[in-house]
Design an enzyme around this catalytic site. Structure first.
Site, PDB file in Angstrom:
ATOM      1  N   LYS A  86       0.856  -1.193   0.000  1.00  0.00           N
ATOM      2  CA  LYS A  86       0.000   0.000   0.000  1.00  0.00           C
ATOM      3  C   LYS A  86       0.887   1.235   0.000  1.00  0.00           C
ATOM      4  CE  LYS A  86      -2.855   2.674   3.221  1.00  0.00           C
ATOM      5  NZ  LYS A  86      -3.482   2.718   4.560  1.00  0.00           N
TER       6      LYS A  86
ATOM      7  N   LYS B  71      -9.573  13.169   8.574  1.00  0.00           N
ATOM      8  CA  LYS B  71      -8.998  12.784   9.866  1.00  0.00           C
ATOM      9  C   LYS B  71      -8.926  14.007  10.789  1.00  0.00           C
ATOM     10  CE  LYS B  71      -5.842   9.219   8.091  1.00  0.00           C
ATOM     11  NZ  LYS B  71      -6.256   8.061   8.915  1.00  0.00           N
TER      12      LYS B  71
ATOM     13  N   ARG C  31      -7.375  -0.488   1.704  1.00  0.00           N
ATOM     14  CA  ARG C  31      -7.930  -1.744   1.187  1.00  0.00           C
ATOM     15  C   ARG C  31      -8.541  -1.547  -0.196  1.00  0.00           C
ATOM     16  NH1 ARG C  31     -11.904  -1.792   6.265  1.00  0.00           N
ATOM     17  NH2 ARG C  31     -10.045  -0.722   7.010  1.00  0.00           N
TER      18      ARG C  31
END
Length: 489
Positions: free
Chosen positions: A253, A265, A339
């Site tokens: 990743k 965030k 992901r």
């Protein structure tokens, strides 16, 4: 970087000796002691040196001596000595002597393998990342330029150190990549750094957004679409094994900076998200290590390079992405983006390389830090043999993994009202549901492991002397050892 050599005679400013706990002085130290009228023995009696692992006693030698200083280094109990303790000794010696004002240190170590491990520890400890410091004072710069390991069998020591040195070079590269600020390390500049590895014999291919769109990699592209930086897929090949033999694949990743996207965030600590490409750094570092030691294995490394930014064109919670595998993903949180990148890269890896095994690495979930802290990476795999191999390789090189469960009972947390799956599974078992998400993109019968390295890619606070920078460089040594032990004849 500090130079490391292996010789059969001590030379230089500091002469060091590895001393067993409760043991006698080595012969070379006894000779120096006799030469200086018992100065070393005298220093030992007046000090508290017992030879405990990493303990050091520094002795000023009289003018005319073979060296300016003598250094006694505790080797611990000989029977309890391990690769980790030897690396720690090397790290502690470097840390204590780096700013001593002296340039050269010779360390007498009887055993060639032990000398190689001490040298590795010193090299790992000597890493620095000063590229952006413009006002570093001379007294803050290390003076120690050369460490010579003195051993009778220099040939054996050099042979033992060669693969360790390659792994350390991979660790250095991984640390550099993770430490680089996101204004200088973004998908395009990262791809150029990968292209530079061609000089070590790696075959490099970089795919841009047009090629990725043609391949249908809309999931990965979706993550990067809010950034002005073009997303890239970096591919590295090392074909040192038998011709035609299926390669092993390493997948990383590479989110060069992760704001969280529209699911922004919190501001506090967001600067650490420069390290959200730690999985890709592990893969790139491992590929360098394999090339440097000319590994007799076929290996492909693939890294999905994107930047996750909030923007008028960024993906939103509620968007549905069609992945390259054809499966659809409802994005419920744009901060669960790793992901969503990896699933397309895993598809590409299987389609194009038919690997015998895939290891993917990612700083994937904060949940793994809650579960395992900063001492183990979380390992999820569909293969018990692979689990054993990675556990063994991690213990051998000090980059430890701990197996976590997978199971269909966790899949229900990924159910979506509108698509094949959603990209988050809720608070419970956050690392496991992330792994279950990735597993949906692994073909039937494909050997695979996922390593969640969010807790070990960078660590704040007290650390081992061999881990001196913010970025640990976790991964290259583990992967290199796994390949050496299981995929080379």
């Amino acid at each position: 970087c500090m130079k490391i050599t292996f010789t059969d005679a001590a030379k230089g400013d500091i002469h060091g000796f590895l001393v067993d706990q409760g043991g006698k002085l080595p012969k070379a130290a006894e000779a120096l002691d006799a030469e200086t009228g018992g100065l070393i023995t005298e220093a030992l009696k007046s000090g508290r040196f017992e030879g405990k692992t990493g303990q050091q006693a520094f002795v000023v030698l009289p003018k005319g001596s073979a060296a300016k200083r003598a250094l006694l280094v505790g080797g611990g109990k000989a029977k309890e000595r391990s690769d980790r303790s030897l690396e720690r000794i090397g790290g502690l010696v470097y840390k204590a002597q780096a700013n001593s004002g002296f340039k050269t240190l010779s360390l007498v170590v009887d055993d060639a393998d032990a000398g190689a491990r001490i040298a590795l520890g010193a090299k790992l400890a000597a890493y620095r990342f000063d590229d952006y410091r413009t006002k570093l004072k001379d007294e803050d710069k290390p003076t120690l330029a050369t460490l010579s390991v003195v051993t009778e069998d220099t040939k054996a020591a050099k042979a033992a150190f060669k693969p360790l040195d390659a792994g350390a070079d991979g660790t250095y590269l991984a640390r550099d990549l993770v430490n680089l600020p996101p204004n200088d390390l973004y998908p395009g500049s990262y791809a150029k750094k990968i292209e530079e590895l061609a000089e070590h014999g790696l075959e490099i291919e970089i795919l841009g957004e047009k090629e990725l769109a043609k391949l249908g990699m809309n999931s990965m592209l979706g993550v990067g679409q809010g950034s002005v930086k073009e997303s890239k897929l970096g591919i590295m090949k090392w074909m040192g094994g038998k011709a035609g033999e299926a390669p092993v694949a390493l997948v990383g990743k590479g989110v060069c900076f992760d704001t969280g996207g529209i699911s922004l965030k919190p501001g506090a600590g967001m600067e650490d998200m420069r390290g959200d490409m730690g999985g890709s750094a592990a893969v790139v570092g491992a590929m360098l290590a394999l090339a440097k030691r000319k590994a007799k294995a076929n290996v492909v490394g693939l890294v999905g390079l994107v930047e996750n930014m909030p923007d008028g064109d960024a993906i939103r919670p509620g968007d549905i992405l069609k992945s390259a595998s054809g499966q659809t993903i409802e994005v419920q949180n744009t901060d669960a983006e790793g992901r969503v990148v990896l699933c397309d890269v895993l598809w590409y890896t299987q389609e194009h390389y038919k690997p015998s095994a895939i290891i993917d690495l990612a700083t994937l979930t904060g949940a793994i830090v809650i579960g395992l802290g900063h001492h183990h990476a979380g390992m999820f795999t569909n293969n018990d043999d692979l689990a054993d191999q990675l556990t063994s390789a991690g213990l051998a090189e000090g980059e430890r993994v701990w197996r976590m469960p997978l199971g269909p009972e966790y899949d229900k947390q990924l159910k979506s009202k509108f698509a094949d799956m959603r990209n988050i599974g809720g608070r419970a078992a956050g690392s496991i549901t992330a792994a279950q998400f990735l597993k949906r993109f692994i073909n039937e019968g494909q050997t695979w492991a996922h390593l969640d390295i969010a807790g070990v890619a960078w660590v704040e606070g007290e650390k081992a002397p061999t881990d001196p920078s913010w970025a640990s460089g976790f991964g290259p040594r583990l992967l290199d050892r796994w390949i050496a032990d299981n995929h080379e004849g």
